[in-house]
Design a protein around this motif. Structure first.
Motif, PDB file in Angstrom:
ATOM      1  N   ARG A 279       4.367   8.250  -5.776  1.00  0.00           N
ATOM      2  CA  ARG A 279       3.573   9.467  -6.106  1.00  0.00           C
ATOM      3  C   ARG A 279       4.320  10.658  -5.345  1.00  0.00           C
ATOM      4  O   ARG A 279       4.507  11.734  -6.092  1.00  0.00           O
ATOM      5  CB  ARG A 279       2.144   9.387  -5.903  1.00  0.00           C
ATOM      6  N   MET A 280       4.649  10.467  -4.266  1.00  0.00           N
ATOM      7  CA  MET A 280       5.186  11.377  -3.365  1.00  0.00           C
ATOM      8  C   MET A 280       6.588  11.845  -3.906  1.00  0.00           C
ATOM      9  O   MET A 280       6.917  13.176  -3.922  1.00  0.00           O
ATOM     10  CB  MET A 280       5.194  11.361  -1.816  1.00  0.00           C
TER      11      MET A 280
ATOM     12  N   GLN B 251       0.871  -1.103   0.037  1.00  0.00           N
ATOM     13  CA  GLN B 251       0.035   0.105   0.249  1.00  0.00           C
ATOM     14  C   GLN B 251       0.820   1.383  -0.152  1.00  0.00           C
ATOM     15  O   GLN B 251       0.695   2.038  -0.829  1.00  0.00           O
ATOM     16  CB  GLN B 251      -0.812   0.004   1.195  1.00  0.00           C
ATOM     17  N   LEU B 252       2.003   1.221   0.872  1.00  0.00           N
ATOM     18  CA  LEU B 252       2.802   2.411   0.800  1.00  0.00           C
ATOM     19  C   LEU B 252       3.510   2.841  -0.387  1.00  0.00           C
ATOM     20  O   LEU B 252       3.821   3.924  -0.824  1.00  0.00           O
ATOM     21  CB  LEU B 252       3.780   2.381   1.922  1.00  0.00           C
TER      22      LEU B 252
ATOM     23  N   VAL C 155       2.593   2.634  -3.375  1.00  0.00           N
ATOM     24  CA  VAL C 155       1.796   3.263  -4.447  1.00  0.00           C
ATOM     25  C   VAL C 155       1.830   4.777  -4.042  1.00  0.00           C
ATOM     26  O   VAL C 155       2.272   5.648  -4.985  1.00  0.00           O
ATOM     27  CB  VAL C 155       0.423   3.098  -4.246  1.00  0.00           C
ATOM     28  N   TYR C 156       1.869   5.032  -2.636  1.00  0.00           N
ATOM     29  CA  TYR C 156       1.955   6.532  -2.193  1.00  0.00           C
ATOM     30  C   TYR C 156       3.285   6.947  -2.264  1.00  0.00           C
ATOM     31  O   TYR C 156       3.558   8.095  -2.943  1.00  0.00           O
ATOM     32  CB  TYR C 156       1.707   6.637  -0.790  1.00  0.00           C
TER      33      TYR C 156
END
Length: 291
Positions: free
Chosen positions: A73-74, A66-67, A69-70
């Motif tokens: 993007r970050m 899950q992390l 993906v973020y």
């Protein structure tokens, strides 16, 4: 309120995409211990285990997936903000590995176009044979590599499939001689398949030059002392495709693959990958990325 650090997210994403701390450290130009410490700090900040270290290879936990993906993007957003708001030109080095025999004519054009777009980024061109390039890439010592293969490994992208062609001296006659005299690179991936085709055709052959030097091969072939094979469209101007009229066997196709393009680091990395796609024919992928 806890704050995530972009540096640790960048390291986490690199480990997830390369499959290991050692490889990620190579791509990030950091020590292995530095990357490990950043991963530990990230897990402590979140209070979560992000990596499953129970097996022989590192895998992501459910929270890690899950992390990721973020994190990607970050990191991308961070880089975009820095560039646009500070007008900071990209500075640094990107390492590109290319087999000797496909450097020309495409790579000089790619380097020229890339330099025009990113004049302060140096492309370190590493020219070697496919097996060595893949080994160095696996250790994180090269950012992007092209290969010539009959297959594509996981993480690779086939840019084009082109046939091999017979090459000789202009108006040469070496191809008519029997046994057929051949000149090959010592680590040439084409050689086993070419020999197989000659054996099936019942043509006697003799490798008179086996070397690590492409110049030696070209000099021998230019002197009409032997013939050679190359991927169609990559032959130098001082050699000529042989119009053998069926007296030599047809040759198989070869893939030109790109590795490292899925491990997006920043705009520079992606731009070079897209130039390589255009140069070797995978324009559809480039268009999709631009949408």
């Amino acid at each position: 309120m806890r704050n995530l650090d972009i540096t640790t997210l960048r390291s986490f994403a690199a480990v997830a995409e390369t499959g290991g701390v050692t490889r990620a450290a190579g791509f990030l130009h950091l020590t292995q211990s530095a990357v490990s410490m950043q991963l530990k700090r990230l897990e402590e900040t979140l209070g979560l285990e992000l990596l499953d270290r129970s097996g022989r290879t590192i895998a992501l936990t459910s929270a890690g997936e899950q992390l990721l993906v973020y994190a990607k993007r970050m990191v991308a957003l961070n880089d975009e903000v820095i560039v646009r708001l500070t007008d900071q030109a990209y500075v640094g080095t990107i390492r590109l590995g290319v087999p000797h025999d496909i450097v020309y004519p495409a790579i000089p054009r790619v380097l020229k176009q890339f330099n025009a777009a990113f004049p302060r980024v140096q492309v370190q061109l590493i020219s070697c044979y496919t097996k060595a390039l893949k080994a160095d890439f696996g250790k994180g010592e090269i950012d992007l590599i092209l290969t010539t293969e009959t297959f594509v490994d996981a993480g690779g992208e086939t840019l084009c499939v082109k046939p091999l062609c017979w090459l000789g001296a202009p108006d040469g006659s070496a191809w008519r001689q029997r046994p057929l005299k051949l000149a090959f690179g010592r680590h040439c991936t084409f050689r086993p398949r070419v020999i197989e085709r000659l054996d099936k055709a019942g043509i006697d052959w003799d490798v008179i030059v086996e070397t690590d030097s492409d110049r030696t091969i070209e000099a021998t072939v230019s002197a009409d002392l032997a013939i050679n094979t190359m991927i169609e469209g990559t032959e130098p101007p001082h050699l000529q495709r042989i119009d053998h009229g069926g007296h030599l066997p047809d040759l198989p196709a070869q893939m030109i693959n790109l590795y490292g393009a899925t491990r997006s680091k920043n705009m520079v990395h992606d731009a070079l990958a897209d130039l390589l796609r255009r140069a070797f024919g995978n324009e559809e992928h480039t268009r999709l990325r631009a949408v």
